[in-house]
Design an enzyme around this catalytic site. Sequence first.
Site, PDB file in Angstrom:
ATOM      1  N   HIS A 199       0.879  -1.083  -0.382  1.00  0.00           N
ATOM      2  CA  HIS A 199       0.142   0.683  -0.039  1.00  0.00           C
ATOM      3  C   HIS A 199       0.532   1.332   0.228  1.00  0.00           C
ATOM      4  O   HIS A 199       2.142   1.223   0.701  1.00  0.00           O
ATOM      5  CB  HIS A 199      -1.190  -0.191   1.016  1.00  0.00           C
ATOM      6  CG  HIS A 199      -2.159   0.952   1.172  1.00  0.00           C
ATOM      7  ND1 HIS A 199      -2.115   2.465   1.191  1.00  0.00           N
ATOM      8  CD2 HIS A 199      -3.348   0.944   0.808  1.00  0.00           C
ATOM      9  CE1 HIS A 199      -3.354   3.235   1.230  1.00  0.00           C
ATOM     10  NE2 HIS A 199      -3.752   1.760   1.066  1.00  0.00           N
ATOM     11  N   ASP A 223      -7.314  -5.307   0.565  1.00  0.00           N
ATOM     12  CA  ASP A 223      -8.442  -6.539  -0.872  1.00  0.00           C
ATOM     13  C   ASP A 223      -7.960  -8.132  -1.068  1.00  0.00           C
ATOM     14  O   ASP A 223      -8.546  -8.752  -1.488  1.00  0.00           O
ATOM     15  CB  ASP A 223      -7.491  -5.499  -2.284  1.00  0.00           C
ATOM     16  CG  ASP A 223      -7.971  -4.299  -2.871  1.00  0.00           C
ATOM     17  OD1 ASP A 223      -8.845  -3.966  -2.107  1.00  0.00           O
ATOM     18  OD2 ASP A 223      -7.055  -3.362  -2.876  1.00  0.00           O
TER      19      ASP A 223
END
Length: 377
Positions: free
Chosen positions: A263, A313
Amino acid sequence: MNTEKYLAKGLEDVYIDQTNICYIDGKEGKLYYRGYSVEELAELSTFEEVVYLLWWGKLPSLSELENFKKELAKSRGLPKEVIEIMEALPKNTHPMGALRTIISYLGNIDDSGDIPVTPEEVYRIGISVTAKIPTIVANWYRIKNGLEYVPPKEKLSHAANFLYMLHGEEPPKEWEKAMDVALILYAEHEINASTLAVMTVGSTLSDYYSAILAGIGALKGPIHGGAVEEAIKQFMEIGSPEKVEEWFFKALQQKRKIMGAGHRVYKTYDPRARIFKKYASKLGDKKLFEIAERLERLVEEYLSKKGISINVDYWSGLVFYGMKIPIELYTTIFAMGRIAGWTAHLAEYVSHNRIIRPRLQYVGEIGKKYLPIELRR
C-alpha cells in the site's frame, strides 16, 4: 530554474489540502473517521450512521439518524426509464461501466444536475445517489442474467437491501452485518486516486454527477478498486494450500505483484484487512481461506521487511464470496461504500475552493525549427 526537488511522481506524500474527515497513520496501521477509530465504528456503528458522521462531522442523535435513514430509504427506487436502459446495455458491460452509465443518466434527468457544486447541493444529491447505487448494482446483475428486477424495501438497512435485491430474498443477520461492516470499511480513506479525481472535477465547479463519475472511472482501475477482484482470482489460481509456497516463490522470481499486498501509505498491516479477515474466517470458503492464510504468512515473512504487508483487498473478496456475491460485482461494492467519502471530500473542498492545477516538469527540447512537410523524411 532547477525544479527537480519539486518533482513527486504519483504525488506520493504530497499534501494538497487540510481535512477534518479522515486520518491515516501508515506507520502504526491506524485509521480514523472524524476522530473515531475504524475498528470501533465497524464493531458498534452502521453504514448509515457512518455516512452521517462523514458528511456532517458528528454522530447523529436518534432522531437525526432515523430521519436520515428515511431519506435514504425513500430515494432507493429507480425510474422506469433507468430500468429500460439497464435492459438495453450490452450484457458484457462491466458492472462499473453500467454504474457509470446509469449515474450519468440520473444526472441528465435531475433538473438541478448541472448546478455547480456547493456543500448544500453535494449533500442533497449525495443522498439520492448513495441510496440508488445498491439498487443499480444488484439489479444490473439480475437483468443481465435474465432475472426479474427486484425493487428495494424501505424497511431494510442499506446493507441488507443490497443483498435482498441481489439474491431475491432477505439475507441472514450475519450476512447483513458483514456487508454493513464492509461498507463502513470502504466508506472513506483520505485522498487517493478516485477521491482526488472527484475533488479535481469539483474544483472546477462542475456538477456533483460529473465529479462522482470521475471517481467511478478511477476506482474501476485494476490497481485501485479493481484489485479486490484480482486478489480472490489469485487464490483460485493457486488452487490448493499445498501449492501456495511454490506459487509464491515463482511469483517473486517472475517479479509478479501479489494482489492484496502493499500500500502507498500503510507500511504495516492494513487495519481494515484485519477486520475483513475476521469475517472471512466465519463466512469464507474454507479452502480459499486456508490458501489465503498460508500466502499471508509468506508475505509477512518475506515482504514485510520491505514495507509490503496485507491491504484491504486481500481478505474482502473472501467475505463477498462467502455471501454468494459474484466476483464481477466486488469493485461496485467498493463504490457503494466509497460514495460516502467522495461526497464528504467534495463538500469539504468546494467550501474553500481553489482549482486544482499542478504542473508537469518539461524534459523535452525547446527552440526547434519548423520544417515544411515536403522537406521532412
